[in-house]
Design a protein around this motif. Structure first.
Motif, PDB file in Angstrom:
ATOM      1  N   UNK A  84      23.223  21.542  -4.787  1.00 17.87           N
ATOM      2  CA  UNK A  84      21.807  21.394  -4.481  1.00 17.87           C
ATOM      3  C   UNK A  84      21.041  19.867  -4.355  1.00 17.87           C
ATOM      4  N   UNK A  85      21.572  19.571  -3.266  1.00 18.77           N
ATOM      5  CA  UNK A  85      20.845  18.474  -2.566  1.00 18.77           C
ATOM      6  C   UNK A  85      20.314  19.407  -1.052  1.00 18.77           C
ATOM      7  N   UNK A  86      21.891  20.228  -0.799  1.00 22.28           N
ATOM      8  CA  UNK A  86      20.904  20.696   0.884  1.00 22.28           C
ATOM      9  C   UNK A  86      19.389  21.895   0.198  1.00 22.28           C
ATOM     10  N   UNK A  87      20.491  22.626  -0.881  1.00 22.54           N
ATOM     11  CA  UNK A  87      18.983  23.351  -1.585  1.00 22.54           C
ATOM     12  C   UNK A  87      17.559  22.991  -1.672  1.00 22.54           C
ATOM     13  N   UNK A  88      17.919  21.230  -2.157  1.00 22.62           N
ATOM     14  CA  UNK A  88      16.480  20.311  -2.359  1.00 22.62           C
ATOM     15  C   UNK A  88      15.565  20.431  -0.575  1.00 22.62           C
ATOM     16  N   UNK A  89      16.987  20.171   0.069  1.00 22.43           N
ATOM     17  CA  UNK A  89      15.963  19.384   0.941  1.00 22.43           C
ATOM     18  C   UNK A  89      15.707  20.635   2.565  1.00 22.43           C
ATOM     19  N   UNK A  90      16.119  22.125   1.555  1.00 28.48           N
ATOM     20  CA  UNK A  90      15.320  23.376   1.988  1.00 28.48           C
ATOM     21  C   UNK A  90      14.447  23.915   1.831  1.00 28.48           C
ATOM     22  N   UNK A  91      14.160  23.156   0.322  1.00 27.73           N
ATOM     23  CA  UNK A  91      13.115  23.624  -0.186  1.00 27.73           C
ATOM     24  C   UNK A  91      11.814  22.129  -0.220  1.00 27.73           C
ATOM     25  N   UNK A 133       0.784  -1.138   0.322  1.00 27.06           N
ATOM     26  CA  UNK A 133      -0.354   0.091   0.296  1.00 27.06           C
ATOM     27  C   UNK A 133       0.986   1.277  -0.131  1.00 27.06           C
ATOM     28  N   UNK A 134       1.955   1.053   0.672  1.00 22.98           N
ATOM     29  CA  UNK A 134       2.758   2.550   0.200  1.00 22.98           C
ATOM     30  C   UNK A 134       4.363   2.526  -0.383  1.00 22.98           C
ATOM     31  N   UNK A 135       4.393   2.850  -0.881  1.00 18.48           N
ATOM     32  CA  UNK A 135       6.136   2.965  -1.354  1.00 18.48           C
ATOM     33  C   UNK A 135       7.070   4.047  -1.203  1.00 18.48           C
ATOM     34  N   UNK A 136       8.467   3.860  -0.861  1.00 18.12           N
ATOM     35  CA  UNK A 136       9.351   5.039  -0.473  1.00 18.12           C
ATOM     36  C   UNK A 136      10.429   4.348  -1.194  1.00 18.12           C
ATOM     37  N   UNK A 137      10.571   6.287  -2.381  1.00 13.55           N
ATOM     38  CA  UNK A 137      11.225   6.114  -3.693  1.00 13.55           C
ATOM     39  C   UNK A 137      12.386   6.880  -3.400  1.00 13.55           C
ATOM     40  N   UNK A 138      13.443   6.452  -3.306  1.00 14.00           N
ATOM     41  CA  UNK A 138      14.511   6.908  -3.282  1.00 14.00           C
ATOM     42  C   UNK A 138      15.581   7.976  -4.660  1.00 14.00           C
ATOM     43  N   UNK A 139      15.688   9.370  -4.588  1.00 13.75           N
ATOM     44  CA  UNK A 139      16.600   9.924  -5.278  1.00 13.75           C
ATOM     45  C   UNK A 139      18.447   9.215  -5.732  1.00 13.75           C
ATOM     46  N   UNK A 140      18.692   9.197  -6.785  1.00 15.82           N
ATOM     47  CA  UNK A 140      19.973   8.564  -7.360  1.00 15.82           C
ATOM     48  C   UNK A 140      20.811   9.981  -8.252  1.00 15.82           C
ATOM     49  N   UNK A 141      19.962  10.851  -8.115  1.00 20.45           N
ATOM     50  CA  UNK A 141      21.110  11.482  -8.800  1.00 20.45           C
ATOM     51  C   UNK A 141      20.688  12.988  -9.059  1.00 20.45           C
ATOM     52  N   UNK A 142      21.128  13.882  -9.682  1.00 21.46           N
ATOM     53  CA  UNK A 142      20.235  15.899  -9.096  1.00 21.46           C
ATOM     54  C   UNK A 142      19.921  15.555 -10.360  1.00 21.46           C
ATOM     55  N   UNK A 143      19.989  14.410 -11.738  1.00 23.40           N
ATOM     56  CA  UNK A 143      18.810  15.350 -12.720  1.00 23.40           C
ATOM     57  C   UNK A 143      17.775  14.251 -12.752  1.00 23.40           C
ATOM     58  N   UNK A 144      17.471  13.365 -11.763  1.00 25.33           N
ATOM     59  CA  UNK A 144      16.204  12.468 -11.566  1.00 25.33           C
ATOM     60  C   UNK A 144      15.737  12.584 -10.219  1.00 25.33           C
ATOM     61  N   UNK A 145      16.168  13.708  -9.334  1.00 24.57           N
ATOM     62  CA  UNK A 145      15.160  13.957  -8.565  1.00 24.57           C
ATOM     63  C   UNK A 145      13.868  14.333  -8.545  1.00 24.57           C
ATOM     64  N   UNK A 146      13.504  15.553  -9.993  1.00 22.04           N
ATOM     65  CA  UNK A 146      12.732  15.508 -10.263  1.00 22.04           C
ATOM     66  C   UNK A 146      11.864  15.287 -10.898  1.00 22.04           C
ATOM     67  N   UNK A 147      11.530  13.820 -10.784  1.00 23.33           N
ATOM     68  CA  UNK A 147      10.900  13.204 -11.251  1.00 23.33           C
ATOM     69  C   UNK A 147      10.130  12.321 -10.427  1.00 23.33           C
ATOM     70  N   UNK A 148      11.706  12.357  -9.045  1.00 26.45           N
ATOM     71  CA  UNK A 148      11.112  11.082  -7.621  1.00 26.45           C
ATOM     72  C   UNK A 148      10.162  12.324  -7.510  1.00 26.45           C
ATOM     73  N   UNK A 149      10.231  13.587  -6.929  1.00 29.83           N
ATOM     74  CA  UNK A 149       9.667  14.461  -6.278  1.00 29.83           C
ATOM     75  C   UNK A 149       8.058  15.008  -6.846  1.00 29.83           C
ATOM     76  N   UNK A 150       7.996  13.888  -7.992  1.00 33.24           N
ATOM     77  CA  UNK A 150       7.049  13.970  -8.882  1.00 33.24           C
ATOM     78  C   UNK A 150       5.711  13.163  -8.471  1.00 33.24           C
TER      79      UNK A 150
END
Length: 255
Positions: A76-83, A31-48
């Motif tokens: 960039x990762x630090x900023x994404x975590x803050x945002x 019923x639930x899924x934890x999806x990890x990000x692996x590269x900066x390029x893929x972060x937007x797809x993970x967040x979506x």
């Protein structure tokens, strides 16, 4: 309800049938899924994907993709975590000692991400291949406040307990379904009920009998059955234990 505590559902392997994959998982009781990000390029797809009610995410820089990481990625990762306060953990990050040519850079990148997690009190999702002892030593040095997940654990009982003593849990996936995994089986039997989560690492880490095929979250049921067999428990008990631990580690407010 089962939670797949680690699955890369953003990967292109699911582009043709992602919704059908989710349907199969739900039918199987996942019923639930934890999806990890692996590269900066893929972060937007993970967040979506994280916009779905049944998905939570983490963001990180994976050691397997060192050739894809570049200048400024840690910042960039630090900023994404803050945002994005909805991000539940930092990762997937870690050490893959199979790639000796990038090992020094891996350690530098890993340490930088651990410092980010410590500063933000975030759990860490760690990829650790042929490096359990060195990684546990590094984690002990940093004394991370929120622990995290040692993904795809395949070590000994002693190595598992070193991670548990540091506030981490271990992820159990397809590796437990192979008869050659005798050392891992001993570790699984030794774990406390709150010391593990179940995962698939989809589309990777295929179960025994599915070698060469794309993995997917519905198969976590078979992982659960194998873990239950090894521990002498019911599948219902193991599923409940894993789900409760995943909720605790990632701070998931789920029914």
């Amino acid at each position: 309800m089962l939670i797949d505590a680690h699955c890369h559902l953003d990967f292109e392997a699911f582009d043709d049938d992602r919704e059908a994959m989710f349907d199969r998982a739900r039918t199987a009781g996942v019923g639930h899924f934890m999806v990890p990000g692996t590269t900066r390029e893929r972060w937007p797809d993970v967040l979506a994907l994280g916009q779905r009610d049944d998905v939570h995410v983490s963001l990180g820089l994976h050691p397997y993709f060192m050739h894809e990481h570049g200048e400024g990625d840690v910042e960039a990762l630090a900023q994404m975590l803050d945002d994005h306060p909805e991000v539940r953990a930092l990762g997937e990050c870690g050490i893959d000692a199979r790639f000796e040519e990038t090992l020094d850079d891996q350690w530098e990148l890993f340490s930088a991400q651990l410092r980010l997690a410590k500063a933000r009190h975030l759990p860490v999702v760690i990829h650790c291949v042929h490096a359990n002892d060195k990684v546990s030593k590094r984690l002990r040095q940093l004394d991370l406040p929120a622990g995290g997940l040692i993904h795809a654990f395949a070590g000994s009982p002693d190595q598992a307990w070193k991670f548990l003593d540091l506030g981490f849990v271990v992820g159990l996936g397809g590796a437990v379904t192979y008869e050659r995994a005798q050392r891992l089986w001993r570790a699984v039997k030794s774990l406390p009920e709150d010391g593990f989560v179940l995962e698939t690492d989809s589309p990777d880490m295929p179960l025994c009998g599915y070698q060469g095929q794309r993995n997917e979250p519905a198969r976590i049921v078979q992982v659960c059955e194998m873990v239950a067999k090894l521990r002498g428990e019911t599948t219902e008990a193991v599923a409940a234990q894993s789900t409760a631990t995943a909720k605790r580690v990632f701070g998931l407010d789920l029914p």
